[in-house]
Write a protein that holds these residues in place. Structure first.
Motif, PDB file in Angstrom:
ATOM      1  N   UNK A 231       0.814  -1.214   0.000  1.00 54.98           N
ATOM      2  CA  UNK A 231       0.000   0.000   0.000  1.00 54.98           C
ATOM      3  C   UNK A 231       0.850   1.268   0.000  1.00 54.98           C
ATOM      4  N   UNK A 232       2.044   1.153   0.557  1.00 55.44           N
ATOM      5  CA  UNK A 232       2.930   2.316   0.620  1.00 55.44           C
ATOM      6  C   UNK A 232       3.953   2.335  -0.516  1.00 55.44           C
ATOM      7  N   UNK A 233       3.821   1.421  -1.449  1.00 62.88           N
ATOM      8  CA  UNK A 233       4.744   1.382  -2.576  1.00 62.88           C
ATOM      9  C   UNK A 233       6.168   1.068  -2.172  1.00 62.88           C
ATOM     10  N   UNK A 234       6.336   0.324  -1.093  1.00 64.91           N
ATOM     11  CA  UNK A 234       7.673   0.050  -0.585  1.00 64.91           C
ATOM     12  C   UNK A 234       8.052  -1.428  -0.661  1.00 64.91           C
ATOM     13  N   UNK A 235       7.223  -2.246  -1.307  1.00 61.30           N
ATOM     14  CA  UNK A 235       7.569  -3.671  -1.404  1.00 61.30           C
ATOM     15  C   UNK A 235       8.739  -3.822  -2.366  1.00 61.30           C
ATOM     16  N   UNK A 236       9.815  -4.469  -1.925  1.00 54.18           N
ATOM     17  CA  UNK A 236      11.023  -4.548  -2.765  1.00 54.18           C
ATOM     18  C   UNK A 236      10.841  -5.451  -3.985  1.00 54.18           C
ATOM     19  N   UNK A 237      11.669  -5.232  -4.983  1.00 56.06           N
ATOM     20  CA  UNK A 237      11.611  -6.049  -6.213  1.00 56.06           C
ATOM     21  C   UNK A 237      11.947  -7.500  -5.923  1.00 56.06           C
ATOM     22  N   UNK A 238      12.924  -7.707  -5.062  1.00 54.75           N
ATOM     23  CA  UNK A 238      13.286  -9.069  -4.650  1.00 54.75           C
ATOM     24  C   UNK A 238      12.546  -9.353  -3.343  1.00 54.75           C
ATOM     25  N   UNK A 239      11.511 -10.171  -3.380  1.00 54.06           N
ATOM     26  CA  UNK A 239      10.686 -10.357  -2.183  1.00 54.06           C
ATOM     27  C   UNK A 239      11.296 -11.258  -1.109  1.00 54.06           C
ATOM     28  N   UNK A 240      12.264 -12.087  -1.451  1.00 55.06           N
ATOM     29  CA  UNK A 240      12.787 -13.054  -0.495  1.00 55.06           C
ATOM     30  C   UNK A 240      13.318 -12.419   0.794  1.00 55.06           C
TER      31      UNK A 240
END
Length: 162
Positions: A38-47
């Motif tokens: 929701x905050x646009x902060x989820x990283x490209x590499x999720x691991x």
């Protein structure tokens, strides 16, 4: 109460605690993921962030089981939460106001999950950069295991299963 009603069946207190732990863990991890999305902060590499959320989910699940097992009613739960939640929220202050002494937040177990989350999601770091913080987080997780076990034993004795 409700727990006693559930335990009229052949279910043990430990099975009830396991069911609550699974639900609490899943909700904790999903809440972390949704918050970052929701905050646009989820990283490209999720691991890396998922590893942090798994550790954090385990700790908050342990804390939830301990408090949920020992506290008898919602009034007591809210009283304890209102008087002690500041300890868990203290690390946030260091991230919001950079002039606040960060070492104060380090006294809270949640710091050791918030710092890696910040470093991975905001700073773009990887697991190799946050291993020290995660190692300290694991110490908190392990330290809560005996308290969780004792809370389960107390609950079993209280309702006549132990």
């Amino acid at each position: 109460g409700a727990l006693t009603a559930i335990l009229v069946s052949p279910t043990t207190i430990y099975e009830v605690m396991l069911a609550k732990a699974i639900i609490g863990f899943v909700l904790a991890v999903v809440a972390g993921i949704v918050t970052l999305l929701l905050n646009g902060a989820f990283p490209r590499d999720p691991l890396p962030i998922l590893v942090v959320f798994v550790f954090a989910g385990v700790m908050v699940t342990e804390m939830g089981l301990i408090t949920g097992t020992l506290i008898k009613n919602t009034t007591a739960l809210f009283t304890i939460w209102k008087s002690t939640a500041w300890v868990l929220m203290l690390p946030v202050v260091g991230f919001i106001w950079s002039g606040f002494p960060r070492f104060i937040g380090m006294l809270s177990p949640t710091y050791w999950f918030m710092k890696p989350t910040w470093d991975i999601a905001i700073e773009g770091k990887g697991l190799g950069d946050v291993w020290f913080e995660l190692a300290i987080a694991v110490v908190f997780i392990v330290a809560l295991v005996p308290a969780m076990w004792m809370a389960g034993r107390h609950a079993a004795r209280t309702i006549g299963q132990g």
